[in-house]
Design a protein around this motif. Structure first.
Motif, mmCIF file in Angstrom:
data_model
loop_
_atom_site.group_PDB
_atom_site.id
_atom_site.type_symbol
_atom_site.label_atom_id
_atom_site.label_comp_id
_atom_site.label_asym_id
_atom_site.label_seq_id
_atom_site.Cartn_x
_atom_site.Cartn_y
_atom_site.Cartn_z
ATOM 1 N N ALA A 124 1.034 -1.332 0.139
ATOM 2 C CA ALA A 124 -0.025 0.035 -0.007
ATOM 3 C C ALA A 124 1.011 1.333 -0.123
ATOM 4 O O ALA A 124 1.844 1.470 0.747
ATOM 5 N N LEU A 125 0.655 2.392 -0.779
ATOM 6 C CA LEU A 125 1.188 3.440 -0.987
ATOM 7 C C LEU A 125 0.183 4.471 -0.637
ATOM 8 O O LEU A 125 -0.874 4.460 -0.938
ATOM 9 N N ILE A 126 0.679 5.537 -0.074
ATOM 10 C CA ILE A 126 -0.298 6.605 0.342
ATOM 11 C C ILE A 126 0.471 7.906 -0.185
ATOM 12 O O ILE A 126 1.632 8.234 -0.220
ATOM 13 N N ARG A 127 -0.396 8.857 -0.980
ATOM 14 C CA ARG A 127 0.030 10.072 -1.660
ATOM 15 C C ARG A 127 -0.755 11.016 -1.247
ATOM 16 O O ARG A 127 -2.129 10.875 -1.022
ATOM 17 N N ALA A 128 0.094 12.295 -1.206
ATOM 18 C CA ALA A 128 -0.679 13.523 -0.945
ATOM 19 C C ALA A 128 -1.106 14.123 -2.139
ATOM 20 O O ALA A 128 -0.355 14.106 -3.070
#
Length: 146
Positions: free
Chosen positions: A142-146
């Motif tokens: 899982a990757l989180i991006r703003a």
């Protein structure tokens, strides 16, 4: 002789005294006409005009806006800002005036604060983990991006 460190802290949304100064009197006259209307009272202490404003932070934001909307100073013109508590002594007012911050520094601090307080919108993206030998998916990260 030791160097004096200049530190400027943005005031809160509380009432404060604000001094705006410049090496160009026409800039001050232009600003005074617009800014004094936003002041609660105008206080002349130690031969300097201090404006009492109800919300120090909002006033500084308005000041920066006034200077950036075409009515700003030209090249070589300095605009300085000093902020003091309402109950400051004359000696403290003189000290604050001598240690006034450059308007560019104030603008930078306001901009940094706005960026810090800006709400970020995050997205979660899933990236597959693939076994190269047979090209099968063996998991996800899982990757989180703003």
């Amino acid at each position: 002789m030791s160097a004096v460190t200049r530190t400027f802290q943005l005031p809160g949304a509380d009432p404060v005294l604000v001094l705006v100064g410049s090496n160009d009197p026409t800039v001050i006259q232009h600003l005074d006409e617009r800014l004094i209307a936003r002041a609660e009272t105008v206080d002349i202490r130690s031969g300097v005009v201090w404006m009492e404003v109800a919300n120090g932070r909002a006033f500084l934001g308005h000041l920066v806006d006034q200077l950036s909307n075409g009515s700003g100073p030209g090249p070589g013109v300095d605009v300085k800002v000093a902020v003091a508590d309402l109950d400051s002594s004359p000696q403290e007012l003189v000290h604050r005036a001598l240690m006034a911050a450059d308007i560019d520094q104030v603008a930078t601090l306001l901009e940094q604060e706005a960026l810090t307080n800006a709400e970020l919108d995050y997205e979660v993206r899933y990236q597959p983990i693939v076994r190269l030998a047979n090209r099968s998916v063996v998991g996800f990260e899982a990757l989180i991006r703003a």
